[in-house]
Structures are given as structure tokens and as C-alpha cells.
Design a protein around this motif. Sequence first.
Motif, PDB file in Angstrom:
ATOM      1  N   ARG A 224     -18.709  -5.657 -11.271  1.00  0.00           N
ATOM      2  CA  ARG A 224     -18.646  -4.495 -12.153  1.00  0.00           C
ATOM      3  C   ARG A 224     -18.276  -4.966 -13.551  1.00  0.00           C
ATOM      4  N   ASP A 225     -19.101  -4.602 -14.512  1.00  0.00           N
ATOM      5  CA  ASP A 225     -18.777  -4.854 -15.908  1.00  0.00           C
ATOM      6  C   ASP A 225     -19.579  -3.864 -16.729  1.00  0.00           C
TER       7      ASP A 225
ATOM      8  N   HIS B 244      -9.072  -7.986 -16.997  1.00  0.00           N
ATOM      9  CA  HIS B 244      -9.498  -7.307 -18.212  1.00  0.00           C
ATOM     10  C   HIS B 244     -10.318  -8.296 -19.019  1.00  0.00           C
TER      11      HIS B 244
ATOM     12  N   THR C 204     -10.234  -8.906 -10.195  1.00  0.00           N
ATOM     13  CA  THR C 204     -10.345  -7.867 -11.214  1.00  0.00           C
ATOM     14  C   THR C 204      -9.530  -8.311 -12.420  1.00  0.00           C
TER      15      THR C 204
ATOM     16  N   ALA D 151     -12.643  -2.270  -3.477  1.00  0.00           N
ATOM     17  CA  ALA D 151     -13.072  -2.785  -4.775  1.00  0.00           C
ATOM     18  C   ALA D 151     -13.041  -1.692  -5.837  1.00  0.00           C
ATOM     19  N   ALA D 152     -13.514  -0.494  -5.489  1.00  0.00           N
ATOM     20  CA  ALA D 152     -13.531   0.606  -6.451  1.00  0.00           C
ATOM     21  C   ALA D 152     -12.120   1.017  -6.844  1.00  0.00           C
TER      22      ALA D 152
ATOM     23  N   ALA E 139     -12.650  -3.306 -17.874  1.00  0.00           N
ATOM     24  CA  ALA E 139     -12.113  -3.915 -16.658  1.00  0.00           C
ATOM     25  C   ALA E 139     -13.288  -4.562 -15.932  1.00  0.00           C
ATOM     26  N   VAL E 140     -13.220  -5.863 -15.719  1.00  0.00           N
ATOM     27  CA  VAL E 140     -14.325  -6.627 -15.138  1.00  0.00           C
ATOM     28  C   VAL E 140     -13.956  -7.026 -13.715  1.00  0.00           C
ATOM     29  N   GLN E 141     -14.880  -6.869 -12.816  1.00  0.00           N
ATOM     30  CA  GLN E 141     -14.607  -7.221 -11.420  1.00  0.00           C
ATOM     31  C   GLN E 141     -15.676  -8.175 -10.900  1.00  0.00           C
TER      32      GLN E 141
ATOM     33  N   GLU F  18      -9.444  -0.889  -6.848  1.00  0.00           N
ATOM     34  CA  GLU F  18      -8.887  -1.923  -7.726  1.00  0.00           C
ATOM     35  C   GLU F  18      -9.461  -1.812  -9.139  1.00  0.00           C
ATOM     36  N   HIS F  19     -10.749  -1.551  -9.223  1.00  0.00           N
ATOM     37  CA  HIS F  19     -11.384  -1.467 -10.535  1.00  0.00           C
ATOM     38  C   HIS F  19     -10.874  -0.270 -11.322  1.00  0.00           C
TER      39      HIS F  19
END
Length: 599
Positions: free
Chosen positions: A362-363, A130, A128, A95-96, A20-22, A98-99
Motif C-alpha cells: 500500500r502506498d 511512514h 508499515t 494489514a489494513a 503511510a507505506v506498507q 496496521e495501515h
Amino acid sequence: MQEGLLFHSRYEQDGADVYAVQHVFDVRGALDAARLRAAVRALLRRHPNLRAGFRQVDSGQTVQLIPRQVELPWEESDLSSLPAAEAEAELARIAAKEHARRFDLAEPPLLRFSLVRLAAEHHRLIMTTHHILLDGWSTPILVRELTTLYGSHGDAAALPRVTPYRKYLGWLAGQDRPAADAAWREALAGLEQPTLLTPVDPTRAARMPERLTVELDEDRTAALADWARRQGVTMNTVLRAAWGLVLSRHTGQDDVVFGTVVAGRDPQLPGVEAMVGLFINMVPVRVALDPARSLRSTVTRLQEEQTRLTVHHHLGLARIQQLAGTGDLFDTAMVFENYPWDETGEPPDTELRIAPDLGRGRDATHYPLTLIAAPGRRLYLRLDYRDDLIDRDTAVGLLDRLTRALTIVTADAERPTGRIDLLTDEERATLSAVPDRVPRTAGATLPGLFEAAADKTPDTPAVVCDGATLTYRELDERANRLAHLLTARGMGPEHVVALALPRSADLVIAVLAVLKAGAAYLPLDPEYPHARLTHMVTDARPGLLLTTTATRDHLPAVPGTPVLLLDAADTSTDLAGRPTHSPATVLAPDHPAYVIYTS
């Protein structure tokens, strides 16, 4: 790559979804939220593959399902009334959250948006997705298009016609698979083992990594870029060579493999540089280090090897590993991020400025260790590591060694790789401070040291096996008897004696006896294939083979090599009459003691 990501998504249901990429974007200017939402909807209409879900059909094949339209997941939050510190904390929480929400890859769309208001003309847009939908190169393209669509109130006529992702899939299906198989088979030929930093565990749950970052200063970065330019190699290749050197020092292997992400955007496909979707692939990079070869020639050779493989980057990792025949080739990965953010430049009629907030993204990957590098005025290096598998000190040490290797590239590239020391000053000081507790044994031999121990503690147990115990005196006497028999058979310094014995007290006696006679011992595992054993015996040319009657039946014929059966009646009789004192063989520390054939 999509096939691999789909596998991990289905297989790793219990842990975190590392794919999951944000992305978090900083939005400045007077914003009309409804207009921005309409622009995002226009993006989904413009790029059908952004509406993709992944489902299995009756035949068992997985396909991309593209709905004509999807409901855009969109949320808005207003934090403008909160103090700055509280607003930032709440933004991080949103954000966290959602991720952490897992995507069901069968249920599109596989992307979500959250718009957070911080002030009248300051927002953050959280996207966010995939990873199965988009690669890193696609993100700046989407931001540019989003900015344009916002300015045109969602009218896609303001943008060039899309080159559909379907064309890439068609190009991919038309590639020469046999040629790619042959190229990768050749590239990995002779590789004896994978490069693994942690134990293989298919049941291990996924986990988001910890992160270390460092930046080279501008002078070192410029020097590195200049050196690469003068050698005709890319910065990516320099980093690959340096990372291979670090892994070699860490694992003790001189032929290492790690994964790297390749762009997958073949310039032969028209419009590929502006296409949106997942084009990347994970492929192995093999770095074979010759200790006599200079670092410079190692880098240039790696560039040549990697260039030849570029046209075959489309082959899936599962197939490449199948061709290599070693299972998982690696558990570390490297990503060189060189995305066109510097080309973003907003259209003149837009009132918004949208820029990535790179520190909040985040990745991750599923690998225990991933190196991410990004060029710029200061070379950015990030090391992601699973702290349940690799401790922080180890991760810090690896990153320190990498920066040291990059320094050596510009300072002393002609140095042979075998003479490159990657220890840090702190590590060297620590090693120097360790007291020397090893007894001084200059000129001593192993049999001599053993005999001294036997004289000092003759009745102490030396060997325990299957309920039987030999004291130091008993072991010394039995080894001496066999050593006298060996010397009578002509064995001594510079000779090799093969030992094909089961794990037993007799094996310990035989090893010690061969050493007392001054010869070198060659262990032969009877479980090895006959061809392997034949090669070892033919290559080493032992003067004698020690074995037992039962084991002899499992060994290949070794013409020309005399055989001594330790359990034969005549051997037992002969041994009983031999002296119990050490033979008078003159031994020297530089006589060969041991011959081993590694895997």
C-alpha cells in the motif's frame, strides 16, 4: 521531500494518512521468529535515521531527533489453523488495521512490524512505515540486510560499514542553491498556467485512492525499450512524453506540467547507492507540445531538457513553485519505479527466502491522480485516482490513451504531435453514433441567422438585464441603427472594432452591430492593467473604439484610434436618425468576426 511530507502529516489530520507505506513480504523456510525480530532490531541499531522522529525546537525549526534506542513495535499472529481462504481474509484485515493506524511523527520509531504465520514454513512479514523515513530504493537494501542479519544472528559485522544518512544531509546542505534557482526559473519561464484536472481545495481531506492496472505484452514492451535505446533516451522519458501528451489532450493545453519523483541519489556521493533513507524528491516535468514537431523529436527534446535539470533535482518543490509564480503547478504525479529487487539474491548460508508480495503493498500520494510505471519483461502501469474527484470511466480513458500513445511511439514516431489521435475505437464509434442535430447552415453568417430568428419570433425576449428586456425585434432594430453608424465611420469586413463596455444590454447590441457591419469585435475589459490594454490595442490596431463616458476614464490613451461614446448626446441623436433595417454589407463566413487575447 521530508519537509513536504511533514507538512501534509500535520495539516491533514482528518483523512487517511496517504503517506503511510506498507510492504508485505513472503517468507519461506523454517523461521525462528525471535531471531527475525532480533535481526530487525539490529537494522534499527545499524541505521540511526530509522529511529528518527520529527520535532519542532524553540526557534520554530523542525529537526530530526534520533534516540539512542527505541522499542521495536512488533506483533505476531498465527493463522496456520485456519482454512486458506479465511487465513487470507484475516491477513488482509491485519494489514489494513496496521495501515490505518496513524503515525505521530514526533514519536519514533515511525515503523511497525507484524509477523503472520500461515504454515510451518510459510509466513508473511508486514512492514508499515511512514514515507518520511524511507524511499522505494531503500526497501530492497533493507531486505538484503535483514536476510544477512538473520543468518548472522543479528551480528552486523557480516555487513559492510554503513554510509550514514547524515552524510547525505551534509551533501544536500552544500548544494549550489542560486544555480538551482536559476535553472528551474529558466525551465519554467513562459509557463502561462498550471495543469490542474480538479478544482484547488486546500481544505479537502486526504483519501486513499482507487487503483487501475495494466501491463503491456512482452512484444510491445520489448519494442518500446528497443526504440528508446535506438533514440538514446530512457524509458522514463518516453513515458513522461506520452503522459504529457495524454494530459494535453485531456486539458486542451499544449504546455502541460505534472510532478515526477526523482531518485535524488547523486552518484558524486560515495556509497549513496547502498544508503537507507529518504532521498527522493518531487519536481515538475514540463512538456511543451509543438503540433508541428514529431513525436520522436518531442521525446528527444524532453530528454535533453530533463538531463540539464538532473543536477538541480535537490531543490524543494515549494521553492520551485515559488520561482514559477503560479501557485500549485500540477495535481497529477508520475512515479517510475526501477528498484533493485532483482539483486536480492540470498547469502548461501541462509535458510530463509524473503521476497516482496507486490500485490499487497500500500502506498499513495495526496494528488488526485498518480501514474506509477515499473519496467520489466512486461511494462507495468498503475493509475491511482481519487474516485470522489475523478470517476472510473475518466481514469480508464486516461490509461487507455496512455497505452495508445506508447503504441504510436513505436509505430509512427515521425507523426506530428498535432496529428496524433488518442481516441479509442470505442470512443470513436460512440461519437460516430451521435445523431447530427445541428442544422445545416453552410454559407450562413451569424447576423443572417439572428435576423432569421428575429423574423420568426419578433416579440420573444432576447436580452434581459438589470430589469430591462429587449425583444428580438427591438434588439435587431437597435443593432441595425448602430451598424449603419459604424459603416458610416468606415467599419466593415477586415476591420476591427474595440468594445470597452460594461456588462449590459448595450454590450450585446454593440457586438451584434459590429457583426452586422461585417467587422470583427475586440472585447476590452476596463479592469485589465493599462499595460495589458495598451498592448492589445496596439497589436490589434482597431479602426474604432466603442465605449461609454464613465468607462473611457479607466482606459489608457490610444493615440490614432477614433473613439465613439455610446452615451454621448450627439451619438444618441445620430443613432435615432439611422435606418432600422440591416445594412447592405456583403458578409462572408470567412471574414474575421472576433479577436481575443487569452491569458
